[in-house]
Motif scaffolding. Structure first.
Motif, PDB file in Angstrom:
ATOM      1  N   HIS A  61       3.068  -8.486   6.011  1.00 41.07           N
ATOM      2  CA  HIS A  61       2.339  -7.539   5.037  1.00 41.07           C
ATOM      3  C   HIS A  61       3.295  -6.800   4.153  1.00 41.07           C
ATOM      4  O   HIS A  61       3.228  -6.787   2.958  1.00 41.07           O
ATOM      5  CB  HIS A  61       1.195  -6.704   5.558  1.00 41.07           C
ATOM      6  N   TRP A  65       3.415  -7.089   0.353  1.00 43.32           N
ATOM      7  CA  TRP A  65       3.278  -5.954  -0.621  1.00 43.32           C
ATOM      8  C   TRP A  65       4.401  -6.222  -1.737  1.00 43.32           C
ATOM      9  O   TRP A  65       4.256  -6.003  -2.730  1.00 43.32           O
ATOM     10  CB  TRP A  65       3.567  -4.582   0.061  1.00 43.32           C
ATOM     11  N   VAL A  78      -2.426  -8.883   1.170  1.00 40.99           N
ATOM     12  CA  VAL A  78      -2.037  -7.254   1.177  1.00 40.99           C
ATOM     13  C   VAL A  78      -2.971  -6.491   0.890  1.00 40.99           C
ATOM     14  O   VAL A  78      -3.093  -5.200   1.615  1.00 40.99           O
ATOM     15  CB  VAL A  78      -0.478  -7.000   0.653  1.00 40.99           C
TER      16      VAL A  78
END
Length: 228
Positions: A61, A65, A78
Motif C-alpha cells: 500500500h 500511496w 490505497v
C-alpha cells in the motif's frame, strides 16, 4: 513580466470535500460505536490531505500511496486501506465514502470560485486547472457552466506526473500556450503547488479552510497580483 494566465489547484483551492450530516452518521468504528465529531473531522482530513502520508502502510500500500494520483486503481486501493486504518472497518461503508470522494458533484465550491474564474477569463487571460487527482473533476465545472471559463484541465492521472514535479507544471503552461514566467499558480499547498516556482511561475498560497470560513481568498490572491 505581466501575468497572462492563472493556474488553479482543485482540492482546498477551488473546491473542498465537505460531508453533510448523512455521510458519516451510520459509520461505525471497530468498537461498533458511531464516530464522534472529532473522528469524523479527522477522517475527512485524511481523505483530502494534499501531501503527507496520513497512516502507516505496508509495502504494497506504500507503493500505491506514492503513485495514487497517477493511477485510479492504485488510488482506490490505497484510500480504501486508509479508511480501514482510520477506523472504518466495514468494507461497504469504506466503499460508500470512497465513492463520495471521487464524485465531483459531492465537492463544494468556495464562495468566490465562480467570481475568480470569471474575472480571470473575462480579462482575456487564460485559466487552467492543475490538480493531483485520480478522477475526472471536469463535471464539477460543467454542471455549473464554469467550464466556459477554463481553457484547460491538467490532471495528474492523465499526464502521468504529479506536483511538485516540474513536468506537470510544464505540461500545464504549454497547454495554455503561455510562458511559465507569465503564469500565476494558486493553490493550498506550499510543497505541492509551490513547486511551480521552480519553473518560473508566480505562486499564491490560500488556506484550505472550510468553505464557510474562506469567503474571498481567491479574489484576494488575484488582487495581490494585480489581476483585479
Amino acid at each position: 513580466m505581466a501575468i497572462n494566465a492563472v493556474l488553479f489547484d482543485f482540492s482546498g483551492t477551488l473546491f473542498r470535500l465537505e460531508q453533510d450530516a448523512s455521510w458519516l452518521a451510520d459509520v461505525r468504528g471497530a468498537d461498533g460505536a458511531v464516530l464522534d465529531l472529532e473522528a469524523q473531522t479527522e477522517l475527512m482530513r485524511r481523505m483530502t490531505a494534499p501531501v503527507g502520508q496520513v497512516v502507516e502502510l505496508d509495502e504494497e500500500h506504500q507503493y500505491a500511496w506514492h503513485h495514487r494520483d497517477r493511477d485510479p486503481d492504485l488510488h482506490r486501493k490505497v484510500y480504501l486501506e486508509v479508511l480501514r486504518r482510520s477506523g472504518v472497518p466495514q468494507r461497504s461503508q469504506a466503499e460508500a465514502l470512497y465513492h463520495r470522494l471521487i464524485t465531483p458533484g459531492e465537492w463544494t465550491p468556495y464562495p468566490d470560485t465562480e467570481a475568480a474564474l470569471k474575472a480571470v477569463a473575462g480579462s482575456g487571460r487564460k485559466v487552467g486547472v492543475l490538480s493531483n487527482i485520480a478522477f475526472d473533476i471536469r463535471p464539477a465545472f460543467t454542471q455549473r457552466g464554469w467550464d466556459a471559463y477554463v481553457s484547460d484541465f491538467t490532471l495528474s492521472f492523465e499526464v502521468g506526473a504529479v506536483k511538485p514535479e516540474p513536468e506537470i507544471f510544464r505540461a500545464a503552461v504549454e497547454r495554455l500556450g503561455v510562458a511559465a514566467a507569465e503564469t500565476l499558480m494558486v493553490g493550498d499547498s506550499e510543497e505541492a503547488d509551490g513547486g511551480a516556482r521552480a519553473l518560473g511561475c508566480e505562486f499564491a498560497l490560500v488556506d484550505p479552510w472550510p468553505t464557510s470560513e474562506r469567503p474571498d481568498a481567491l479574489l484576494a490572491a488575484l488582487r495581490a497580483h494585480g489581476l483585479l
